[in-house]
Design an enzyme around this catalytic site. Structure first.
Site: not given
Ligand SMILES: Cc1ncc(C[n+]2csc(CCOP(=O)(O)OP(=O)(O)O)c2C)c(N)n1
Length: 699
Positions: A35, A275, A426, A488
């Site tokens: 990224h 991104h 949790e 539960h």
């Molecule tokens: C729990 C989780 N769900 C999905 C992802 C896949 N994922 C990686 S980055 C991202 C988007 C993140 O957006 P943002 O935090 O705004 O980062 P930016 O685009 O600004 O780099 C997703 C959905 C992940 N890494 N973790």
């Protein structure tokens, strides 16, 4: 203070941010994945923290009072790798060229224990910021133990860079809500509010006012231009002011940093697609020229960028040196005048391992009781010996039996206690506990009903991945929860937890096994432990054996996954079979063996058969299958093997093989008294006996 520093060193900071952008683009381009959005859009955020704000020193990455930094938006790992390299951590340019390659120090997402300067493994969004809440709690708890009106040996901040994704995730809401409640003013989050996630601009799914939400949690909300050092410094001066206030006066700080995604790339600036990994080699060359760098050779960094980084890193390192001078003075004074504090410091920071039980304590572990009760007793005994142990429950302390005696619950004003009320959170609790353990000096435990381990699973998995010994206490481990019903009553949970690599999962069968499991958990330095414990009383197994078990056998058994409880009787001509069980079903297996041995069975053709039964107690069947020598010795393949567990069967298939069978649960539970359910689901010696005979075509 930061505004002044930034004004004085603005050129240096800009040079470093330039180097971050160059390295970020080159590494992602070479890896053909990763990224690039964060190294471009967040270059100023990271540079500002590493080179203008944080107290840290690349030469002492484990210095206990270093400021902690968590890149919660772990997908932007190249931002952190570039910063660590420029700040002279043990991360060479060669390492950066190996971004995302097998065995490199620069894996796709930051990994704790793998790369110097990485405080926790991030990538699953929302976990990092929640770990940071735990680190801040740990800092406050340690500060309460060691600081006095003259000296503050524990006095650091925890900084986070989090994106929209992290703040959308539920776990961050849980953790940040508790952070607000505890007024953790030393936690400062830089929110990269760049308006984009993977699928597009955030207006497609995220429209609340995040600032107002955090304000409602009790946080201070500040705004800054995420690409402008002066603006960031002005906000940080205010955040720093908040963080210097006494406990209980104000909350953590969220600095909403509006930045431009992809800043530096003329083609991709401001575009959601930045991104991921959209930049071609030509785009990278164009961006470098746009940034004023004519030498477009991959991984080239202009010398002035390196000089700036070295200059500011040297300023940073000085703060570490002055801390050590104070530390030496203070501790030598303690050694003479305050040995209690001196010993506590040594205990928490210098002796890595925690202490197990005194032999005599283990001998006292006797009697009929629920394993959750046994766990409560074990925890109290161990806590008395190990001041590092701190933790609590997600609003079930009275059921999980996790409240430590002779100490208090921490609160916003006073962190001197060892108990924590996590509230009904949790997932946040588990991630916070990982943060406490990661901080160093403390070992966190947390608790809830076993069925809700699903709510904690991502954090439990990360504890295992990070190889940190957080303790997860999971009580009410079967249908025997009773009247609360199937919502539960855990079914698949033991098997699901056992499927997590590097997680010790123990399901003890009585008080002694519980104590031994606890001891193993405490002595574990690089694996988390999940303890699965009963709500209901269990017989003391020794009371069903001709003589007491040897404690060493049980201790050895837990390391190998299982041990022998009762061997075959010596009768010649008898058919030998093995029964194997965990937890509350061990006593059923033992009584089933007695039933089977007490009578002659009969084949379909009327031939009389005598059975001779071995019983094996397997606290950790997943460990047993990893130890083939023990497995073959305890449960030799030549005999039919029958396993019983009040849960899903998946843990036992490899043990029983095709010559055996598993008595387990393949449905949800039901709402009724536990004793009624035991009969209904067949968890009685009589029902298991019939099952075994049936499997063997006997009567
Ligand atoms: C729990 C989780 N769900 C999905 C992802 C896949 N994922 C990686 S980055 C991202 C988007 C993140 O957006 P943002 O935090 O705004 O980062 P930016 O685009 O600004 O780099 C997703 C959905 C992940 N890494 N973790």
């Amino acid at each position: 203070m930061f505004t002044q520093f930034v004004s004085e060193h603005k050129n240096d900071l800009e040079n470093i941010a330039l180097a971050v952008r160059l390295l970020g683009m080159d590494a992602v381009l070479k890896a053909k994945s990763g990224h690039v959005g964060l190294p471009l859009g967040g270059a100023e955020l990271g540079t500002f923290l590493y080179f203008a704000v944080m107290n840290h020193d690349a030469k002492q990455p484990h210095w206990i009072d270093r400021d902690r930094f968590v890149l919660s938006a772990g997908h932007g790992s190249m931002l952190q790798y570039a910063l660590l390299h420029l700040a002279r951590y043990d991360l060479t340019k060669e390492d950066l060229t190996q971004f995302r390659q097998l065995g490199s120090k620069t894996p796709g997402h930051p990994e704790f224990g793998h790369t110097a300067g990485i405080e926790c493994t991030t990538g699953p969004l929302g976990q990092g910021i929640s770990n940071a809440v735990g680190m801040t709690i740990a800092e406050r708890m340690l500060a309460a133990r060691f600081n006095d009106s003259h000296h503050s040996l524990i006095d650091h901040r925890t900084f986070v860079i989090a994106g929209d994704g992290c703040l959308m995730e539920g776990v961050s809401a849980e953790a940040c809500s508790l952070a607000g409640h505890l007024k953790l003013n030393r936690l400062i989050v830089l929110y990269d509010a760049n308006n984009i996630t993977i699928d597009g601009t955030i207006d497609i799914s995220f429209s609340e006012n995040v600032g107002k939400r955090y304000e409602a949690y009790g946080w201070n909300i500040l705004n800054a231009d995420g690409n402008d050092f002066i603006s960031l410094a002005q906000a940080m001066d205010k955040a720093n002011h908040f963080s210097n206030m006494p406990n209980g006066e104000t909350g953590p700080t969220l600095i909403i940093c509006k930045g431009i995604p992809g800043k530096g790339s003329p083609k991709w600036e401001g575009k959601p697609k930045i991104h991921g990994n959209p930049m071609s080699a030509e785009d990278v060359i164009d961006a470098k020229k746009h940034l004023g760098v004519s030498n477009t050779e991959p991984f080239y960094i202009p010398h002035y960028c390196i000089e700036s980084a070295n200059k500011l890193a040297n300023i940073c390192a000085k703060k570490t040196r002055s801390w050590f001078e104070t530390f030496n003075k203070v501790t030598s004074q303690w050694e003479k005048e305050n040995p209690e504090k001196y010993n506590l410091w040594k205990n928490l920071f210098e002796n890595n391992s925690l202490k197990g039980f005194q032999e005599s304590t283990l001998n006292l572990a006797q009697g009929k009781m629920a394993t959750r009760t046994a766990s409560g007793k074990a925890l109290c005994e161990l806590a008395a010996e190990n001041p590092a142990l701190v933790g609590g429950s997600a609003d079930l302390a009275g059921s999980n039996l996790t409240t430590l005696p002779n100490t208090t619950f921490i609160n916003a004003k006073d962190f001197s206690g060892r108990n924590i009320h996590f509230g009904v959170r949790e997932h946040g609790m588990a991630a916070i506990c990982n943060g406490i353990t990661l901080h160093g000096g403390l070992r966190a435990f947390c608790a809830t009903f076993a069925v809700f381990s699903d709510y904690m699973r991502p954090a439990i998995r990360l504890a295992a991945l990070m190889k940190i010994p957080t303790l997860f206490i999971l009580t009410h481990d079967s249908y025997a929860v009773g009247e609360d019903g199937p919502t539960h009553q855990p079914i698949e949970h033991a098997a699901a937890l056992r499927a997590i690599p590097d997680l010790n999962v123990y399901r003890p069968a009585d008080i002694v096994e519980t104590f031994v499991a606890w001891e193993n958990a405490i002595l574990s330095e690089n694996k988390p432990t999940a303890l699965l414990l009963t709500r209901q009383d269990l017989e003391d197994i020794d009371s069903h054996l001709p003589e007491q078990r040897n404690k060493d056998d049980i201790k050895e058994g837990i390391k190998k996954g299982a041990y022998l409880l009762k061997d075959f009787s010596n009768e010649n001509q008898a058919h030998k079979i093995v029964l194997i069980a965990a937890g509350s079903e061990v006593i059923i297996a033992l009584n089933t063996a007695k039933l089977l041995e007490s009578k002659m069975s009969e084949t379909a053709s009327g031939e009389k058969v005598k059975l001779s039964v071995r019983v094996v107690s397997a606290q950790a069947p997943q460990v047993l299958v990893e130890n083939p020598v023990t497995l073959n010795k305890l449960v030799p393949k030549e005999y039919p093997i029958y396993a019983i567990e009040a849960g899903s069967p998946q843990s036992w298939g490899e043990i029983v093989g095709r010559n055996g069978a598993i008595f387990s649960m393949k449905t949800f539970g039901s709402s009724a008294p536990a004793s009624v359910l035991a009969k209904h689901f067949g968890f009685t010696p009589e029902a298991f006996c019939s099952f075994v005979l049936n499997q063997m075509n006997l009567r």
